[in-house]
Design a protein around this motif. Structure first.
Motif, short mmCIF file in Angstrom:
data_model
loop_
_atom_site.label_atom_id
_atom_site.label_comp_id
_atom_site.label_asym_id
_atom_site.label_seq_id
_atom_site.Cartn_x
_atom_site.Cartn_y
_atom_site.Cartn_z
N ASP A 189 -4.12 0.76 7.53
CA ASP A 189 -4.09 0.02 6.37
C ASP A 189 -2.88 -0.49 6.11
O ASP A 189 -2.00 0.57 5.67
CB ASP A 189 -5.02 0.37 5.50
CG ASP A 189 -6.67 0.42 5.77
OD1 ASP A 189 -7.00 -0.43 6.37
OD2 ASP A 189 -7.13 1.09 5.03
N LEU A 237 -6.35 4.46 -5.30
CA LEU A 237 -6.91 2.93 -5.53
C LEU A 237 -7.72 2.41 -4.20
O LEU A 237 -8.43 1.40 -4.43
CB LEU A 237 -5.59 2.17 -5.75
CG LEU A 237 -5.11 2.15 -7.38
CD1 LEU A 237 -3.91 1.54 -7.36
CD2 LEU A 237 -6.27 1.63 -8.39
N THR A 238 -7.12 2.89 -3.06
CA THR A 238 -7.66 2.36 -1.73
C THR A 238 -8.79 3.21 -1.36
O THR A 238 -9.18 2.78 -0.05
CB THR A 238 -6.44 2.04 -0.75
OG1 THR A 238 -5.98 3.43 -0.54
CG2 THR A 238 -5.56 1.28 -1.40
N HIS A 239 -9.18 4.35 -2.11
CA HIS A 239 -10.34 5.16 -1.63
C HIS A 239 -10.02 6.05 -0.36
O HIS A 239 -10.68 6.13 0.72
CB HIS A 239 -11.51 4.38 -1.47
CG HIS A 239 -12.03 3.56 -2.65
ND1 HIS A 239 -12.29 4.30 -4.10
CD2 HIS A 239 -11.92 2.29 -3.16
CE1 HIS A 239 -12.45 3.12 -4.91
NE2 HIS A 239 -12.17 2.20 -4.26
N HIS A 240 -8.64 6.30 -0.09
CA HIS A 240 -8.17 7.21 1.07
C HIS A 240 -8.21 8.40 0.69
O HIS A 240 -8.03 8.87 -0.72
CB HIS A 240 -6.89 6.66 1.52
CG HIS A 240 -6.91 5.33 2.48
ND1 HIS A 240 -7.01 4.05 1.88
CD2 HIS A 240 -7.00 5.10 3.64
CE1 HIS A 240 -6.72 3.05 2.76
NE2 HIS A 240 -7.02 3.68 3.71
N VAL A 284 -4.81 -8.92 -2.92
CA VAL A 284 -5.21 -7.78 -3.47
C VAL A 284 -4.53 -8.12 -5.04
O VAL A 284 -3.22 -8.44 -5.20
CB VAL A 284 -4.98 -6.46 -2.92
CG1 VAL A 284 -5.81 -6.12 -1.94
CG2 VAL A 284 -3.33 -6.14 -2.73
N TRP A 294 -4.05 -5.49 -8.59
CA TRP A 294 -4.58 -4.28 -9.28
C TRP A 294 -4.14 -4.15 -10.56
O TRP A 294 -3.12 -4.38 -11.06
CB TRP A 294 -4.03 -3.22 -8.57
CG TRP A 294 -4.63 -2.85 -7.13
CD1 TRP A 294 -6.14 -3.39 -6.54
CD2 TRP A 294 -4.00 -2.26 -5.99
NE1 TRP A 294 -6.24 -2.98 -5.35
CE2 TRP A 294 -5.10 -2.25 -4.87
CE3 TRP A 294 -2.83 -1.76 -5.79
CZ2 TRP A 294 -4.94 -1.85 -3.82
CZ3 TRP A 294 -2.62 -1.15 -4.41
CH2 TRP A 294 -3.81 -1.24 -3.65
N TYR A 296 -0.54 -2.32 3.15
CA TYR A 296 -0.62 -2.80 1.82
C TYR A 296 0.97 -3.23 1.47
O TYR A 296 1.78 -2.58 1.59
CB TYR A 296 -0.95 -1.71 0.94
CG TYR A 296 -2.18 -1.35 0.92
CD1 TYR A 296 -3.33 -2.10 0.19
CD2 TYR A 296 -2.62 -0.27 1.85
CE1 TYR A 296 -4.71 -1.48 0.63
CE2 TYR A 296 -4.07 0.13 2.02
CZ TYR A 296 -5.05 -0.49 1.20
OH TYR A 296 -6.30 0.15 1.71
N GLN A 354 -4.93 -4.84 8.37
CA GLN A 354 -5.39 -3.53 9.26
C GLN A 354 -4.65 -3.74 10.55
O GLN A 354 -4.64 -4.87 10.90
CB GLN A 354 -6.80 -3.17 9.42
CG GLN A 354 -7.43 -3.29 7.82
CD GLN A 354 -9.04 -3.05 8.12
OE1 GLN A 354 -9.64 -3.74 8.89
NE2 GLN A 354 -9.66 -2.23 7.03
N LEU A 386 -1.60 5.16 -5.04
CA LEU A 386 -2.21 4.26 -4.03
C LEU A 386 -3.21 4.91 -3.06
O LEU A 386 -4.38 3.88 -2.91
CB LEU A 386 -0.91 3.82 -2.89
CG LEU A 386 -1.43 2.89 -1.76
CD1 LEU A 386 -1.53 1.44 -1.99
CD2 LEU A 386 -0.64 2.98 -0.52
N TYR A 431 3.20 -0.43 2.62
CA TYR A 431 2.80 0.84 2.64
C TYR A 431 1.76 1.03 3.83
O TYR A 431 1.09 0.21 3.88
CB TYR A 431 2.06 1.19 1.44
CG TYR A 431 2.64 1.10 0.16
CD1 TYR A 431 3.35 2.38 -0.42
CD2 TYR A 431 2.90 0.16 -0.70
CE1 TYR A 431 3.89 2.34 -1.50
CE2 TYR A 431 3.68 0.10 -1.77
CZ TYR A 431 4.21 1.32 -2.23
OH TYR A 431 4.90 1.25 -3.63
N VAL A 441 -3.28 -7.20 1.90
CA VAL A 441 -3.77 -5.93 2.83
C VAL A 441 -4.25 -6.53 3.98
O VAL A 441 -4.92 -7.55 4.17
CB VAL A 441 -4.98 -5.19 2.15
CG1 VAL A 441 -6.26 -5.84 1.90
CG2 VAL A 441 -5.36 -3.77 2.71
#
Length: 135
Positions: A113, A49-52, A32, A34, A115, A131, A46, A105, A129
């Motif tokens: 996830d 940025l990661t759409h959580h 990744v 950014w 990171y 999983q 974070l 993270y 990243v």
């Protein structure tokens, strides 16, 4: 993207080629990168940025702690397992040599996830990243 970032991304892609992060699923490690680089990477940033969802739990851990199981050889390792551990050690060395403020993270609880992120000399956030599933 400057040359430094391009070279780093290529090195990380080579270092992760064929590696899978083992858990209840086996997941690849993906690079990744950014921007903008001038923003501090807070937990809230974070998650955005990661759409959580902003309520998703985030825990931080040290890089060595995260990679400990993957980099340490065991007595029972065969040639393939030793080669994978060496590939992980090389990956960790690249991350540590190339990035400052390096952190892992952990985002989520069961479907997680991870990171692995740090800042390049340019200030850009770069890392990996992957999983995991932990039930």
């Amino acid at each position: 993207m400057n040359d430094e970032i391009s070279v780093l991304i290529a090195r990380l892609q080579d270092a992760t080629k064929g590696l899978l992060w083992m858990s209840e699923i086996d997941a690849p490690l993906e690079v990744v990168h950014w921007l903008p680089s001038d923003l501090e990477l807070t937990q809230e940033r974070l998650l955005k940025l990661t759409h959580h969802p902003l309520t998703t739990p985030v825990k931080m851990m040290a890089v060595d702690t995260f990679f400990a199981g993957a980099t340490e050889e065991q007595d029972w390792f065969g040639e393939e397992e030793r080669a994978i551990a060496e590939q992980y050690r090389t990956l960790v060395a690249i991350l540590k040599q190339s990035l400052s403020n390096l952190r892992v993270y952990r985002v989520g609880e069961v479907n997680i996830d991870f990171y692995i992120l740090g800042q390049a000399a340019s200030g850009d956030w770069v890392g990996l990243v992957t999983q995991a599933v932990e039930t």
